[in-house]
Design a protein around this motif. Structure first.
Motif, short mmCIF file in Angstrom:
data_model
loop_
_atom_site.label_atom_id
_atom_site.label_comp_id
_atom_site.label_asym_id
_atom_site.label_seq_id
_atom_site.Cartn_x
_atom_site.Cartn_y
_atom_site.Cartn_z
N ARG A 140 0.82 -1.21 0.00
CA ARG A 140 0.00 0.00 0.00
C ARG A 140 0.85 1.26 0.00
NH1 ARG A 140 -3.59 0.03 5.05
NH2 ARG A 140 -4.27 1.99 4.10
N ALA A 141 0.26 2.32 -0.51
CA ALA A 141 0.77 3.69 -0.39
C ALA A 141 2.06 3.91 -1.18
CB ALA A 141 0.96 4.06 1.07
N ALA A 142 2.42 5.18 -1.31
CA ALA A 142 3.60 5.54 -2.09
C ALA A 142 4.86 4.91 -1.51
CB ALA A 142 3.75 7.06 -2.12
N ARG A 167 10.74 6.00 -13.29
CA ARG A 167 10.78 7.46 -13.19
C ARG A 167 11.44 7.96 -11.91
NH1 ARG A 167 4.47 9.40 -12.34
NH2 ARG A 167 4.07 8.36 -10.36
N GLY A 168 11.66 7.03 -10.95
CA GLY A 168 12.40 7.40 -9.75
C GLY A 168 11.58 7.80 -8.56
N TYR A 169 10.25 7.73 -8.65
CA TYR A 169 9.41 8.06 -7.50
C TYR A 169 8.02 7.46 -7.68
CZ TYR A 169 7.04 11.69 -10.29
OH TYR A 169 6.32 12.36 -11.25
N ALA A 170 7.31 7.35 -6.55
CA ALA A 170 5.93 6.86 -6.54
C ALA A 170 5.04 7.92 -5.92
CB ALA A 170 5.84 5.56 -5.73
N GLU A 171 3.79 7.96 -6.36
CA GLU A 171 2.83 8.89 -5.76
C GLU A 171 1.46 8.23 -5.65
OE1 GLU A 171 2.66 12.40 -8.15
OE2 GLU A 171 2.37 11.31 -10.03
N THR A 172 0.77 8.47 -4.55
CA THR A 172 -0.56 7.93 -4.32
C THR A 172 -1.39 8.97 -3.60
OG1 THR A 172 0.13 6.93 -2.22
CG2 THR A 172 0.24 5.52 -4.17
N VAL A 173 -2.70 8.71 -3.55
CA VAL A 173 -3.61 9.60 -2.82
C VAL A 173 -4.55 8.74 -1.97
CG1 VAL A 173 -5.37 11.39 -2.98
CG2 VAL A 173 -3.56 11.29 -4.70
N GLY A 174 -4.60 9.03 -0.69
CA GLY A 174 -5.60 8.43 0.20
C GLY A 174 -5.44 6.96 0.52
#
Length: 227
Positions: A140-142, A167-174
């Protein structure tokens, strides 16, 4: 001064340490054949290396014949975690103040992401807080995505893990806190350092949008210090 790089003892030690690294980063363990192929040595040598590591409880052999991390690494891991945390905390403070959001150093422990250190901005009146020692599933989550992206690709992994690796990073919401943005950057792999990432959480979209390049630069700087 004699050159020890090709000395048999040094070569054996290097192979043993490399075998331990290969076991440590393999969630499903490794076989003797896999170690043999990775180290480019005969199966008998791979078997002796793993048997020696097992004798010190650094690895254990399961009923399926695969070798996994053993309890002997616990004492070593505590020291490694301390070194990682001490090196990371000045950078975490810098990031928290610069971005105005809580920044966490997460490490992978089995199937969980664990907060080794958490720093919140002193100048911000409102920010999300994540406790040191807090944990959530690595699925779960970034932070979880970034930790998996720091590992070697595995069959059937989520597309977002491969994307984060590229791309070198992860992003998530909620995914952990309702309405909260998560941005996480894998720490470049350093020998002897556990799988880790820098993770930011915020309710502000503009901070999340600004964070990736800042976190990427900070992760590279931390890895350089550790190596």
């Amino acid at each position: 001064m004699s050159d020890t790089r090709s000395a048999p003892g040094a070569q054996t030690l290097a192979r043993g340490l490399r075998a331990l690294q290969l076991v440590a980063v393999a969630p499903d363990g490794v076989t003797i054949q896999e170690i043999s192929e990775q180290l480019d040595v005969h199966r008998s040598i791979a078997s002796r290396l793993l048997s020696t590591l097992a004798g010190f409880k650094f690895v254990i052999r399961g009923a399926d014949g695969r070798y996994r991390v053993g309890s002997g690494l616990a004492a070593l891991a505590s020291g490694i975690h301390t070194t990682l945390r001490v090196a990371a905390e000045p950078i975490l403070h810098e990031l928290a103040e610069r971005l105005g959001a809580t920044v966490t150093l997460l490490v992978a422990e089995g199937d969980e992401a664990v907060a080794l250190s958490v720093v919140s901005p002193a100048r911000s009146q409102y920010h999300l807080v994540f406790s040191t020692g807090g944990r959530h599933p690595i699925s779960r989550a970034a932070g979880g995505v970034a930790l998996r992206a720091a590992m070697s690709p595995s069959p059937g992994e989520e597309a977002r893990v491969a994307e984060a690796r590229e791309r070198g990073y992860a992003e998530t919401v909620g995914e952990v806190e309702p309405g909260a943005y998560g941005v996480a950057v894998p720490l470049p792999q350093v020998a002897g350092v556990p799988v880790a990432c820098l993770n930011l959480i915020t309710h502000r979209a503009e901070i999340a949008a600004e964070a990736p390049p800042v976190l990427i630069e900070a992760a590279a700087r931390l890895a350089a210090q550790l190596s």
